[in-house]
Design a protein around this motif. Structure first.
Motif, PDB file in Angstrom:
ATOM      1  N   SER A   1     -34.514  -3.932   2.111  1.00  0.00           N
ATOM      2  CA  SER A   1     -34.284  -2.932   3.152  1.00  0.00           C
ATOM      3  C   SER A   1     -34.503  -3.550   4.532  1.00  0.00           C
ATOM      4  CB  SER A   1     -35.256  -1.773   2.935  1.00  0.00           C
ATOM      5  OG  SER A   1     -35.143  -0.856   3.980  1.00  0.00           O
TER       6      SER A   1
ATOM      7  N   GLU B   1     -42.676  -6.639  11.030  1.00  0.00           N
ATOM      8  CA  GLU B   1     -41.723  -6.526   9.921  1.00  0.00           C
ATOM      9  C   GLU B   1     -40.270  -6.453  10.407  1.00  0.00           C
ATOM     10  OE1 GLU B   1     -42.471  -3.184   7.323  1.00  0.00           O
ATOM     11  OE2 GLU B   1     -40.391  -3.175   6.621  1.00  0.00           O
ATOM     12  N   LEU B   2     -39.433  -7.151   9.649  1.00  0.00           N
ATOM     13  CA  LEU B   2     -38.000  -7.114   9.909  1.00  0.00           C
ATOM     14  C   LEU B   2     -37.263  -6.537   8.706  1.00  0.00           C
ATOM     15  CD1 LEU B   2     -35.287  -8.116  11.108  1.00  0.00           C
ATOM     16  CD2 LEU B   2     -35.875 -10.384  10.332  1.00  0.00           C
TER      17      LEU B   2
ATOM     18  N   PHE C   1     -37.097  -1.994  18.972  1.00  0.00           N
ATOM     19  CA  PHE C   1     -37.850  -2.355  17.771  1.00  0.00           C
ATOM     20  C   PHE C   1     -38.113  -1.136  16.885  1.00  0.00           C
ATOM     21  CE2 PHE C   1     -41.866  -2.719  15.495  1.00  0.00           C
ATOM     22  CZ  PHE C   1     -41.597  -3.819  14.714  1.00  0.00           C
ATOM     23  N   ARG C   2     -38.657  -0.101  17.477  1.00  0.00           N
ATOM     24  CA  ARG C   2     -38.958   1.121  16.719  1.00  0.00           C
ATOM     25  C   ARG C   2     -38.391   2.305  17.480  1.00  0.00           C
ATOM     26  NH1 ARG C   2     -42.433   2.001  12.899  1.00  0.00           N
ATOM     27  NH2 ARG C   2     -43.724   0.194  13.339  1.00  0.00           N
ATOM     28  N   THR C   3     -37.396   2.949  16.913  1.00  0.00           N
ATOM     29  CA  THR C   3     -36.748   4.073  17.574  1.00  0.00           C
ATOM     30  C   THR C   3     -36.639   5.219  16.583  1.00  0.00           C
ATOM     31  OG1 THR C   3     -34.672   2.993  16.964  1.00  0.00           O
ATOM     32  CG2 THR C   3     -35.394   2.732  19.225  1.00  0.00           C
TER      33      THR C   3
ATOM     34  N   ARG D   1     -36.233   8.864  12.032  1.00  0.00           N
ATOM     35  CA  ARG D   1     -37.658   9.128  11.797  1.00  0.00           C
ATOM     36  C   ARG D   1     -38.288   9.587  13.108  1.00  0.00           C
ATOM     37  NH1 ARG D   1     -39.315   3.806   8.065  1.00  0.00           N
ATOM     38  NH2 ARG D   1     -37.642   4.152   6.573  1.00  0.00           N
TER      39      ARG D   1
ATOM     40  N   GLU E   1     -40.682   9.113  14.969  1.00  0.00           N
ATOM     41  CA  GLU E   1     -41.762   8.160  15.235  1.00  0.00           C
ATOM     42  C   GLU E   1     -42.510   8.588  16.503  1.00  0.00           C
ATOM     43  OE1 GLU E   1     -42.335   5.515  13.364  1.00  0.00           O
ATOM     44  OE2 GLU E   1     -40.454   4.843  12.442  1.00  0.00           O
TER      45      GLU E   1
ATOM     46  N   GLY F   1     -33.603  -3.614   8.833  1.00  0.00           N
ATOM     47  CA  GLY F   1     -33.175  -2.805   9.965  1.00  0.00           C
ATOM     48  C   GLY F   1     -32.038  -3.539  10.676  1.00  0.00           C
TER      49      GLY F   1
HETATM   50  P1  ATP Z   1     -43.311   0.888   9.572  1.00  0.00           P
HETATM   51  O1  ATP Z   1     -44.451   0.761   8.625  1.00  0.00           O
HETATM   52  O2  ATP Z   1     -43.244  -0.196  10.611  1.00  0.00           O
HETATM   53  O3  ATP Z   1     -43.100   2.258  10.134  1.00  0.00           O
HETATM   54  P2  ATP Z   1     -41.726   0.869   7.229  1.00  0.00           P
HETATM   55  O4  ATP Z   1     -42.500  -0.121   6.429  1.00  0.00           O
HETATM   56  O5  ATP Z   1     -41.873   2.312   6.970  1.00  0.00           O
HETATM   57  O6  ATP Z   1     -41.942   0.578   8.766  1.00  0.00           O
HETATM   58  P3  ATP Z   1     -39.290   0.653   5.829  1.00  0.00           P
HETATM   59  O7  ATP Z   1     -39.314   2.071   5.412  1.00  0.00           O
HETATM   60  O8  ATP Z   1     -39.627  -0.380   4.811  1.00  0.00           O
HETATM   61  O9  ATP Z   1     -40.201   0.471   7.123  1.00  0.00           O
HETATM   62  O10 ATP Z   1     -37.886   0.371   6.492  1.00  0.00           O
HETATM   63  C1  ATP Z   1     -37.130  -0.781   6.228  1.00  0.00           C
HETATM   64  C2  ATP Z   1     -36.662  -1.417   7.499  1.00  0.00           C
HETATM   65  O11 ATP Z   1     -36.032  -0.469   8.361  1.00  0.00           O
HETATM   66  C3  ATP Z   1     -37.788  -2.008   8.340  1.00  0.00           C
HETATM   67  O12 ATP Z   1     -38.096  -3.312   7.909  1.00  0.00           O
HETATM   68  C4  ATP Z   1     -37.193  -2.014   9.723  1.00  0.00           C
HETATM   69  O13 ATP Z   1     -36.379  -3.166   9.921  1.00  0.00           O
HETATM   70  C5  ATP Z   1     -36.297  -0.783   9.705  1.00  0.00           C
HETATM   71  N1  ATP Z   1     -36.960   0.336  10.377  1.00  0.00           N
HETATM   72  C6  ATP Z   1     -37.844   1.203   9.836  1.00  0.00           C
HETATM   73  N2  ATP Z   1     -38.224   2.115  10.751  1.00  0.00           N
HETATM   74  C7  ATP Z   1     -37.571   1.814  11.898  1.00  0.00           C
HETATM   75  C8  ATP Z   1     -37.561   2.392  13.205  1.00  0.00           C
HETATM   76  N3  ATP Z   1     -38.255   3.474  13.507  1.00  0.00           N
HETATM   77  N4  ATP Z   1     -36.777   1.812  14.152  1.00  0.00           N
HETATM   78  C9  ATP Z   1     -36.020   0.720  13.859  1.00  0.00           C
HETATM   79  N5  ATP Z   1     -36.004   0.150  12.640  1.00  0.00           N
HETATM   80  C10 ATP Z   1     -36.762   0.678  11.672  1.00  0.00           C
END
Ligand code: ATP
Length: 449
Positions: free
Chosen positions: A313, A271-272, A197-199, A187, A189, A315
């Protein structure tokens, strides 16, 4: 046992520095100054990540007779992402600062900044929010035109949905049943911070559970509870876990109901894992866009329907951060600080370290032989350098739950000292009993709060 007292807890700085120093996680392309928000897993990090993945895979596939796995390609037909709604909806609202040129997610900056169009960093003027699609786009084949556009998958789930019929026909499963997958997702991001955490490149562990529509609520509750309890089995402290229910404004375009499992990271509750009731949205859309029949025929009732999907789902890379943050502990032992990673023994990158008390008098050879035998059972590590206390501390810092010391008595009666990481307690046991004892201790392991 030495007296110990807690001195302080985990911070991101301490964690990032330990991860680098001990070979868990490195900055990507570090020798070129690093690529922001991309990380490489070192010798200990890759072991930890694999163990977390295996733990999940076993929990999902081995322990459930109605869940099977797949491993779908990262690159998929571009129509998949039209059908899934990602081309249209997978966007974040972005604002740019005209002065400092920084870019922010409009939903992540303070409301007053947004209302006044003022940059939270420099006070400059912000643009109006624009929708920015998070999918990475590339081209397949030598020609870069619209017809060759493909995307790196932003979630692993779609690989499961498009294989629904294949799995159904080949595995002869009956509803309810699940399909599990672990793999990379991408993604674009904008706000990537807080280490792994977010990559932009990360790994997900997803399980899609196909159910009879009138039973969706029941299965949603079932998976919600089961997934919460799973983290406790993984050794994560319960007080650091909680649920967060998505309000109407937070729900994704496909979801009827959604709960996040949140963990209290050093930077707050985040969120995890998400548990989502995706209804029949995905299969219905793929039927529409592909023209293929993705219905299910119940051979008892002869009812034909499109199953609902309950998704769990998680991560994988984010769970690595949870496990590291949760395991990190510092305490004072005999006037010195001890850093210890209190991993569940099944997750620890090294299960047992073997030391000779001294190198001479044949103790090193004896210890090496013991270590070699243990390799058949566990990941081991041999260390003969430095004072024994320092060797213990080095293993504490990487979370090795068991240390075995070979001394002069070993030569006489074939016994060793087995030392436990958490309590620092030491016992004497015969060499031949080591594997069984370690297995028993691992199976019965409970972390003290
Ligand atoms: P956010 O709202 O924080 O961007 P999301 O709700 O879109 O996240 P989901 O699409 O539900 O996240 O993704 C499911 C799981 O994948 C998340 O709970 C997280 O653990 C993981 N995840 C999502 N995006 C990332 C990211 N950019 N980097 C690392 N892990 C991620």
């Amino acid at each position: 046992m030495a007296a110990s007292a807690e001195v302080s807890g985990v911070t991101m700085d301490k964690l990032v520095s330990l991860c680098k120093r001990r070979g868990f996680i490195f900055q990507s392309s570090e020798i070129y100054g690093g690529l922001s928000s991309a990380w490489d897993y070192g010798p200990l990090g890759v072991e930890l990540k694999k163990r977390i993945q295996n733990f999940w895979w076993k929990e999902m596939t081995q322990l459930n007779d109605n869940i099977v796995g797949i491993d779908a390609a990262i690159m998929m037909h571009p129509k998949v992402w039209e059908a899934s709604g990602h081309v249209e909806n997978f966007t974040d609202p972005l604002v740019d600062c005209k002065k400092c040129k920084q870019r922010f997610r409009a939903d992540q900056i303070p409301k007053e900044n947004l209302e006044k169009h003022i940059c939270p960093e420099c006070g400059g003027e912000l643009t109006d929010p624009r929708q920015f699609n998070l999918m990475f786009k590339t081209h397949m084949g030598p020609v870069e035109n619209d017809a060759s556009v493909i995307y790196l998958r932003p979630e692993t789930a779609q690989g499961i949905y498009v294989n629904f019929k294949n799995v159904l026909q080949t595995s002869r499963l009956k509803i309810p049943f699940g399909i599990a997958q672990v793999g990379k997702a991408f993604r674009n991001e904008i706000t990537t911070k807080n280490f792994i955490f977010r990559t932009c490149e990360f790994e997900q562990m997803e399980m899609q559970y196909f159910v009879y529509p009138p039973e969706d609520e029941k299965w949603f509750e079932f998976w919600k509870e089961k997934r919460f309890n799973y983290y406790k089995t993984l050794g994560v402290r319960e007080k650091k876990l909680r649920f967060h229910q998505h309000g109407p404004n937070e729900l994704a375009h496909y979801a009827k109901k959604a709960f996040d499992i949140e963990y209290e990271f050093p930077f707050g509750w985040k969120e995890l894992e998400g548990i989502h009731n995706r209804t029949d949205y995905d299969l219905k859309r793929h039927m529409e866009f592909s023209g293929k029949d993705l219905t299910y025929l119940d051979d008892q009732s002869r009812e034909r329907y499109i199953p609902y999907i309950i998704e769990t789902s998680a991560g994988l890379t984010r769970t690595v951060l949870v496990v590291l943050s949760d395991a990190y502990d510092e305490e004072e032992v005999a006037g010195e600080k001890r850093v210890v990673l209190r991993f569940h023994p099944d997750l620890a990158p090294i299960t047992a370290a073997v030391f000779p008390l001294v190198k001479k008098d044949g103790l090193a050879e004896l210890a090496k032989n013991i270590e070699k035998d243990l390799r058949k059972h566990f990941t081991t590590f041999y260390d003969q350098g430095g004072a024994i206390g320092r060797r213990y501390r080095r293993q504490d810092e990487v979370g090795t739950p068991f240390c075995i010391t070979v001394d002069y008595q070993t030569k006489e009666d074939n016994t060793v000292t087995l030392r436990f990481r958490d309590s620092m307690e030491q016992i004497r046991i015969p060499v031949k009993e080591i594997p069984a004892r370690i297995k028993k201790e691992s199976a019965e392991y409970r972390r003290k709060e």
